[in-house]
Design an enzyme around this catalytic site. Structure first.
Site: not given
Ligand code: UT7
Length: 333
Positions: A117, A257, A287
């Site tokens: 990520c 994020h 996500n």
């Protein structure tokens, strides 16, 4: 001679057309729209279906095509392509190479970057170093994932979280006081038990057994990851603000994020930044791993002005994390 900076001169993104709602997830595992909205903050996510296209390169090429239309650059002038992803089209060759070829960036050297990520901010770090070295003037950073191919749709702890999407950012050299100003990148390699996908590598190459044991999908200890994500992202953001003399008022935007709305809120709260300065689109895309930050910048692009102080921050498997301070490079077009 004036200092060279690397500035994002254009941003784009792509999300697939199929919308997977919380209702659809609730038909696969024991969960509900209410639980997912209150505990994670996701309403729907996009999924790349075979009928639309396949591979993360499909989405990257769409994003690059849009970027070429928007800022009209010659792909042949791009000197390096860095593709941050955990879901390349194939293990070999690297997906940056195939994407560059298909998008006409045929003079670039190309490689993939694996930082889960945190992929986008890690890739920016590398691109920035290339550009400030003076050797390169145009670097393409691609960041995104097809997480649906490594999601276990029988595990309610993970399957509501993930979606598919990809961003594209062109970085160019400038002598103006804009672009990447500073950054802090960190890694803790002692986190394998907490967040992983252990099948398909050189320890557990693909076999009937790895498939049977669901080792080709992401597993995480959500609570541990949550705690580390909040403290790691907020600590690096605050350290970055302090050493650059940035007050909370000086920060125009935070682009975090998008893993969990509660993580985003907690980080913003610790930084003392008001919620209206925080880029949030987790509700519509979930996500998308390396894709979340560039997709946020793309979503908010029309609200960004030249010189805006923006802090990007991410946390992911590795553990990898960090924060990047940049001054936005252009006004809305
Ligand atoms: O991007 C890379 C890194 N990933 C992250 O940053 C994710 C970090 N972690 C998280 O976002 C959260 O920990 C999760 C969203 C994964 C889980 O949320 P949580 O509030 O930490 O839930 P929990 O794991 O503590 O579970 C609480 C309860 C449990 O039930 P019991 O044991 O209290 O009866 C779970 O079984 O919620 C249950 N639960 C669910 N219930 C309905 C877990 N998942 C679900 C679900 N629907 N989908």
């Amino acid at each position: 001679m004036r200092k060279i900076h690397a500035v994002i001169s254009g941003i784009s993104g792509y999300v697939p057309s199929h919308v997977m709602t919380n209702e659809e997830i609730s038909r696969m595992v024991d969960t509900s729209d209410e639980w997912i909205m209150t505990r994670i903050g996701i309403k729907e996510r996009r999924i790349l279906k075979k009928e639309e296209g396949s591979g993360v390169s499909y989405m990257a090429i769409k994003a690059i095509e849009d970027l070429i239309k928007k800022i009209n650059f010659d792909p042949k002038e791009v000197e390096a392509v860095i593709f941050a992803t955990s879901t390349p089209d194939y293990i070999m060759p690297n997906v940056a190479a195939m994407t560059a070829y298909k998008a006409g960036m045929t003079n670039a050297f190309c490689f993939d970057l694996s930082a889960a990520c945190s992929g986008f901010i890690y890739a920016l770090e590398v691109a920035n170093a290339y550009i400030v070295s003076g050797k390169y003037k145009k670097v393409m950073v691609l960041a995104g994932d097809v997480l649906s191919v490594i999601t276990n749709y029988t595990d309610r702890n993970t399957c509501p979280i993930f979606g598919d999407g990809c961003g594209a950012a062109l970085l160019e050299a400038t002598e103006e006081e804009i672009g990447i100003m500073d950054s802090i990148m960190r890694t803790d390699g002692n986190s394998l038990p907490h967040l992983h996908m252990i099948g398909g590598g050189s320890v557990n190459p693909a076999s009937f057994e790895t498939v049977e044991k669901n080792q080709h999908t992401i597993w995480q200890d959500g609570k541990v990851v949550f705690k580390h994500a909040v403290s790691s992202m907020s600590d690096t953001c605050m350290e970055l603000m302090e050493r650059n003399g940035l007050t909370r008022e000086d920060v125009k935007w935070v682009a975090p994020h998008q893993a969990n709305l509660r993580i985003i809120d907690a980080v913003a709260n610790r930084m003392g930044v008001s919620p209206d300065k925080v880029m949030i689109n987790i509700e519509k895309y979930g996500n998308t791993s390396a894709g979340t930050i560039p997709i946020c910048l793309w979503d908010y692009e029309s609200q960004l002005n030249k010189g805006d102080n923006i802090i990007l921050t991410a946390f992911g498997a590795g553990f990898t994390w960090g924060a990047t301070y940049l001054k936005w490079g252009y006004d809305p077009k």
